[in-house]
Motif scaffolding. Structure first.
Motif, short mmCIF file in Angstrom:
data_model
loop_
_atom_site.label_atom_id
_atom_site.label_comp_id
_atom_site.label_asym_id
_atom_site.label_seq_id
_atom_site.Cartn_x
_atom_site.Cartn_y
_atom_site.Cartn_z
N UNK A 265 0.83 -1.21 0.00
CA UNK A 265 0.00 0.00 0.00
C UNK A 265 0.87 1.26 0.00
N UNK A 266 1.98 1.21 0.70
CA UNK A 266 2.90 2.37 0.72
C UNK A 266 3.45 2.62 -0.68
N UNK A 267 3.89 1.57 -1.35
CA UNK A 267 4.44 1.74 -2.70
C UNK A 267 3.38 2.28 -3.66
N UNK A 268 2.19 1.72 -3.58
CA UNK A 268 1.12 2.16 -4.47
C UNK A 268 0.79 3.63 -4.26
N UNK A 269 0.67 4.03 -3.00
CA UNK A 269 0.25 5.40 -2.68
C UNK A 269 1.37 6.40 -2.93
N UNK A 270 2.56 6.10 -2.44
CA UNK A 270 3.66 7.06 -2.56
C UNK A 270 4.14 7.22 -3.99
N UNK A 271 3.97 6.21 -4.82
CA UNK A 271 4.33 6.35 -6.24
C UNK A 271 3.48 7.43 -6.89
N UNK A 272 2.18 7.38 -6.66
CA UNK A 272 1.30 8.40 -7.24
C UNK A 272 1.61 9.78 -6.67
N UNK A 273 1.88 9.84 -5.38
CA UNK A 273 2.20 11.14 -4.77
C UNK A 273 3.50 11.70 -5.31
N UNK A 274 4.46 10.82 -5.59
CA UNK A 274 5.73 11.28 -6.17
C UNK A 274 5.51 11.86 -7.56
N UNK A 485 -11.46 0.42 0.19
CA UNK A 485 -10.84 1.10 1.33
C UNK A 485 -10.54 0.12 2.47
N UNK A 486 -10.79 -1.15 2.26
CA UNK A 486 -10.43 -2.18 3.23
C UNK A 486 -9.42 -3.12 2.58
N UNK A 542 -7.47 9.14 3.11
CA UNK A 542 -6.83 8.18 2.21
C UNK A 542 -6.82 6.78 2.79
N UNK A 543 -6.87 5.79 1.92
CA UNK A 543 -6.95 4.40 2.37
C UNK A 543 -5.68 4.00 3.11
N UNK A 544 -4.51 4.50 2.70
CA UNK A 544 -3.27 4.17 3.40
C UNK A 544 -3.30 4.70 4.82
N UNK A 545 -3.75 5.94 4.98
CA UNK A 545 -3.81 6.53 6.32
C UNK A 545 -4.74 5.73 7.23
#
Length: 1029
Positions: A265-274, A485-486, A542-545
């Motif tokens: 989930x971190x990789x998926x989310x932070x990639x888009x944010x980057x 979101x789950x 956000x789902x990660x949060x």
């Protein structure tokens, strides 16, 4: 059989299959037949130790008495009747027993007994209650998803047509029976009911209180997962799904699994944010709002790899594609980032494509299964869902070449958007290929990224069905809806989907119900059209949060651990970004989705630029011809008409000639003998639309017994696949294109039933076949066979629309190419596809064999004949197919006109079937010396060199282009500028053909013949010139 010692306050019969309304009648019927209709099942409410008479062998006797009483209370003594009535009414066994009435008459005690018995409900009430519970369980299984918490936004647009909800605690039990759907009230909540075999909610318990039954059903079917499966007509499959979702406590994950899920989930989310930080004004079609797609795909891949799958072919739209490339396929991040640099120049041939359309091929170790896996993401255009059949065809091909007959080693994964999945007909066409013998891939996992919106269109305006996934029900594919979101629910569902596919080899759909945090793209403003939805999205955490907060609360991770993981991945992205700045050139070949190892040189170039002779030895021709005229199986009764056809083939072989069908047989058979797989697909191709092919023979006496002589040519030959397709063009052509992608060492052909039917597959032709190599550096050798010709049969089925194919050819009409050695092969290498209209069986034979013998692959478009299939003059000698012979791009006149070219007054250039009309007319007019007829067999790339040689040979002649198609159709607009360029505009060229028209052909036979005669008059009237080009 359950013993009565398990009985306490109440005896509860198992809910029968019949409804409560017919229970009394069925009971009477059973009594008449002498059989028992009730199989009693009892529930435990008190200690059996308190009633020792229910233990031991006496319980068997009591149970037999109970059976007899169920059939008729008069079958037992009055005391037993009272006992069973009281026990069924809820009294403990000790209180249920009452002394029988004395012979002298009633006493005070018996009056009490009668009062007690009269106050108890009867057996029918017990049956009715159990049937109600069984109906309740089924209702949750069928409709539990109606009230599942699927929408992260809480504003679901799913419309069930306002039908009353039959599940949910508030709808199941009420204060009054009058308002209850099942006749159950709050007073029944603590009653214990026996569970039917059609549910697994009991776990190790065979009976539960109603309150617990409802709670477990709600947990299984009404939380963040909604399951649609009860439409499946296979009991084993339904039971399998019930067990996966109903077993108590089944959705449990280890600490390690949760941490792995967090990392993904971190990789998926932070990639888009980057990407958003670095290129905020670039279109990238990000995944924000459905970040759980990445762990979903990785879970499917992990579980499938554990099940033995070695290769997975993926197809997906543009949304989230870069994220999938980075975090699933594992494309190097620097190569993704440099795609955003507008200053880089392309190094490869072709025009390239935008970054979110590109494909990828990668082989790597899967750390979960410790096995190597190959992942291929197929490049695709913006046309949503068009890639679906292409992926299926490529998957089928890889299964075929690896001998994976059950789909255990190769599988496909298709990603969809919600609006496209419901709206695009190609989805339906692809689903209907899923279980056909020659097209099945033995199960596909479909993942729908359900943003609950199209571009700007609400679901209520975009589909008529409640869910976007309802199309999958036509093939009995289970559908698992899950709140995206789950992440844990997503991971669980994807594990089940992978196991389903591995177990049953059937399609399955995972519906990730999510949202789209931005507009259609990052530059779009969604508030224009969905203001309320996007107000809610802006508030959405956000789902990660949310997932991190849950894991911290559970003690799975600490905040510090999470922050360290985020920092580690951010550094990976920053380092890749810095490295991407060192790139100076874009390499499209780095994004190839279907490499062909060993076919090209290491730098991707052909190993040679020459083509050997496509002829074969005469003994091979005779052998293949004799096979074509035979029935290899013994005691195989063929149709009488087919016997005549086979005898005709044998006769032609003895005369050393072949017609169109036999020429095709020679081409296919010789390639098979050389180890080249041949696959012919399309509507009615086994027999042939025009009953000319007959590659599959049918026993007239034994159903489904067939014979394919083509597979009996040689013991070590390659297999021949000929298969009638479903009545689909778009889906089947896409499938065959994908099949041809997998290997260059196969001849893959798709034949349209009639040439004009290709227009329903225009998307595949335009977006993949004509431009695929230019966009994605991906060669493909697929062959399209398109029956074409004006036969007086009306506007439909006449024209294969050659003008459309020729319009998309990439050769320059205004440039006469430089003619060098192997000019013909270089022309083919530079073109985007080859377009031919053969007039002889031999040339058709050669062009099919050339398709494989060329050192590269290009699509081949063949306008095939209809009336020529049986035309007595449309035959070729074996001499035209022997070693040393080749495909003839142009066939010159070989009659008297060629002997005295100085006397020729007119040269008529033509292509295809019209040639035979022209030579018949020329002969009837006695103009063999005065008119030369030249056939252009290969229209594209245009044979500039050969046309120029013919024109130069007849210096004193008028030059005419003749075609049977209307002037605004056919070949006219393509050949006109090329003929002018060939002649350097030094000589006029005239037109002889039909006038412009809206329809391809007339529907009137007389008009057709009149038009034909008119164009023949124009071609041969040497006193007047026809219309000038």
């Amino acid at each position: 059989m359950h013993h009565l010692r398990t009985t306490v306050a109440r005896l509860g019969p198992l809910a029968a299959a019949q409804t409560a309304q017919i229970a009394p009648q069925s009971r009477l019927l059973a009594l008449e037949r002498g059989t028992r209709t009730f199989q009693p099942v009892r529930s435990l409410r008190a200690s059996v130790a308190a009633e020792p008479f229910l233990n031991g062998t006496s319980s068997n006797y009591v149970e037999e008495m109970y059976y007899a009483w169920l059939e008729d209370p008069r079958n037992v003594h009055k005391s037993w009747d009272i006992f069973f009535r009281n026990a069924n009414a809820g009294a403990p066994p000790g209180a249920a027993y009452q002394s029988p009435p004395p012979l002298s008459g009633p006493s005070d005690g018996t009056m009490g007994v009668r009062a007690l018995v009269g106050a108890q409900p009867n057996v029918e009430k017990l049956v009715k209650d159990h049937l109600a519970v069984q109906s309740l369980i089924r209702a949750y299984q069928v409709r539990g998803h109606h009230i599942a918490k699927l929408d992260p936004l809480g504003i679901s647009c799913v419309d069930f047509d306002d039908a009353p909800c039959t599940v949910g605690f508030q709808n199941v039990v009420t204060l009054s029976v009058k308002y209850s759907l099942y006749g159950l009230t709050e007073g029944d909540l603590d009653k214990v009911f026996r569970l039917p075999a059609s549910t697994f909610i009991g776990g190790n318990d065979s009976a539960l209180p109603l309150r617990e039954i409802i709670r477990r059903l709600e947990m299984a079917y009404c939380q963040h997962i909604g399951v649609e499966f009860m439409f499946i007509n296979d009991l084993e499959q339904c039971q399998w799904i019930r067990q996966k979702f109903e077993t108590p406590g089944i959705m449990q994950f280890s600490l390690e699994e949760k941490r792995t899920l967090l990392g993904r989930m971190i990789r998926s989310t932070r990639f888009e944010e980057f990407l958003q930080r670095k290129w905020s004004s670039e279109k990238r079609f990000g995944l924000e709002g459905c970040e759980s797609l990445i762990p979903a795909l990785k879970t499917i891949i992990d579980r499938s790899s554990q099940c033995g799958v070695e290769s997975m072919i993926l197809g997906m739209p543009h949304r989230g594609r870069l994220n999938v490339l980075a975090n699933v396929i594992r494309k190097d991040l620097d190569q993704i980032f440099c795609q955003f640099d507008s200053k880089l120049e392309a190094a490869d041939e072709g025009s390239g494509d935008v970054k979110y359309h590109l494909g990828m091929y990668h082989r790597r170790m899967n750390r979960v299964s410790d096995r190597y896996i190959t992942l291929s993401l197929v490049a695709n255009p913006s046309h949503l869902e068009a890639v679906d059949p292409v992926v299926q065809g490529k998957t089928k091909a890889e299964q075929f070449y690896s001998g994976d007959t059950e789909g255990k080693r190769v599988m496909s994964i298709l990603l969809h958007g919600d609006a496209a999945f419901a709206g695009q007909g190609i989805v339906y066409e692809t689903f209907h290929l899923s279980d056909l013998p020659s097209y099945t891939t033995h199960g596909t996992i479909h993942v729908v990224v359900n943003n609950q919106i199209g571009f700007t269109t609400d679901p209520r305006m975009a589909r008529s069905s409640p869910y976007p996934t309802d199309v999958a029900r036509v093939v009995n594919a289970p559908i698992f809806h899950v709140n995206a979101d789950n992440p844990e629910a997503v991971m669980f569902v994807c594990n089940v989907a992978a196991e389903w596919r591995n177990t049953f080899h059937k399609d399955v759909v995972v519906d990730l119900v999510s949202y789209r945090r931005n507009g259609h793209n990052e530059m779009d403003e969604p508030m224009f059209t969905q203001p309320l939805m996007y107000k809610q999205i802006k508030k959405q955490k956000g789902v990660l949060q949310k997932f991190v907060e849950k894991l911290v609360a559970e003690g799975v991770i600490t905040t510090q651990h999470y922050e360290e993981e985020v920092a580690r991945y951010d550094k990976i992205c920053e380092d890749a970004f810095a490295h991407s700045k060192d790139e100076k050139i874009l390499h499209i070949k780095h994004w190839l989705d279907s490499p062909w190892p060993g076919f090209f040189t290491l730098d991707g170039q052909p190993k040679t630029m020459s083509c050997p002779s496509t002829g074969i030895r005469e003994d091979e021709l005779c052998h293949i011809g004799n096979v074509a005229a035979s029935v290899p199986l013994e005691d195989f009764m063929i149709h009488g008409g087919l016997s005549r056809i086979l005898k005709g083939r044998a006769h032609m072989v003895s005369k050393r000639v072949c017609d169109w069908a036999l020429g095709e047989y020679m081409a296919f058979g010789s390639l098979l003998k050389e180890g080249i797989h041949v696959r012919l697909s399309g509507q009615d191709v086994e027999r042939g639309t025009f009953s000319h092919r007959h590659h599959v023979l049918h026993d007239q006496n034994v159903d489904k017994r067939i014979c394919i002589p083509m597979n009996s040519i040689s013991p070590d030959q390659a297999p021949y696949t000929v298969c009638n397709s479903s009545l689909s063009e778009y889906g089947v052509l896409g499938f065959e294109l994908g099949f041809a992608m997998a290997s260059p060492n196969a001849l893959v052909l798709w034949e349209a039933q009639f040439g004009d039917f290709h227009n329903t597959a225009q998307c595949i032709i335009d977006q993949f076949i004509s431009s695929g190599q230019a966009k994605w550096v991906r060669q493909n050798g697929i062959v399209l066979l398109l029956p074409h010709g004006m036969e007086g049969m009306g506007p439909e089925h006449s024209s294969a629309r050659p003008e459309r194919f020729l319009q998309m050819c990439n050769d320059d009409s205004d440039v006469f190419p430089k003619v060098t050695g192997d000019f013909a092969v270089h022309q083919l290498y530079d073109c985007n596809w080859i377009v031919v209209n053969c007039s002889t069986p031999a040339n058709y034979f050669h062009v099919l064999r050339r398709q494989i013998l060329l050192p590269f692959r290009k699509p081949l478009i063949v306008f095939t004949p209809k009336s020529l299939l049986r035309h007595p003059e449309a035959k070729s000698s074996f001499d035209d197919m022997l070693p040393g012979t080749h495909f003839q791009r142009l066939i010159p006149d070989e009659g008297p006109a060629a002997v005295g070219p100085q006397n020729v007054k007119r040269v008529v250039f033509c292509t295809g079937k019209i040639y035979y009309d022209l030579i018949r007319e020329r002969k009837s007019r006695g103009l063999e010396d005065a008119v030369a007829v030249v056939r252009i067999e290969q229209l594209s790339p245009f044979p500039f060199d050969l046309v120029k040689a013919e024109a130069d040979q007849y210096q004193n002649a008028d030059l005419v282009w003749c075609q049977e198609e209307h002037k605004n159709q056919g070949y006219y607009d393509y050949v006109k500028p090329r003929l002018r360029t060939t002649l350097n505009r030094t000589r006029p060229i005239w037109y002889a053909g039909r006038e412009p028209a809206a329809a391809p052909a007339t529907g009137n036979k007389h008009t057709h013949l009149t038009e034909l005669q008119h164009l023949l008059d124009a071609a041969f009237d040497l006193e007047t010139s026809p219309g000038k080009l």
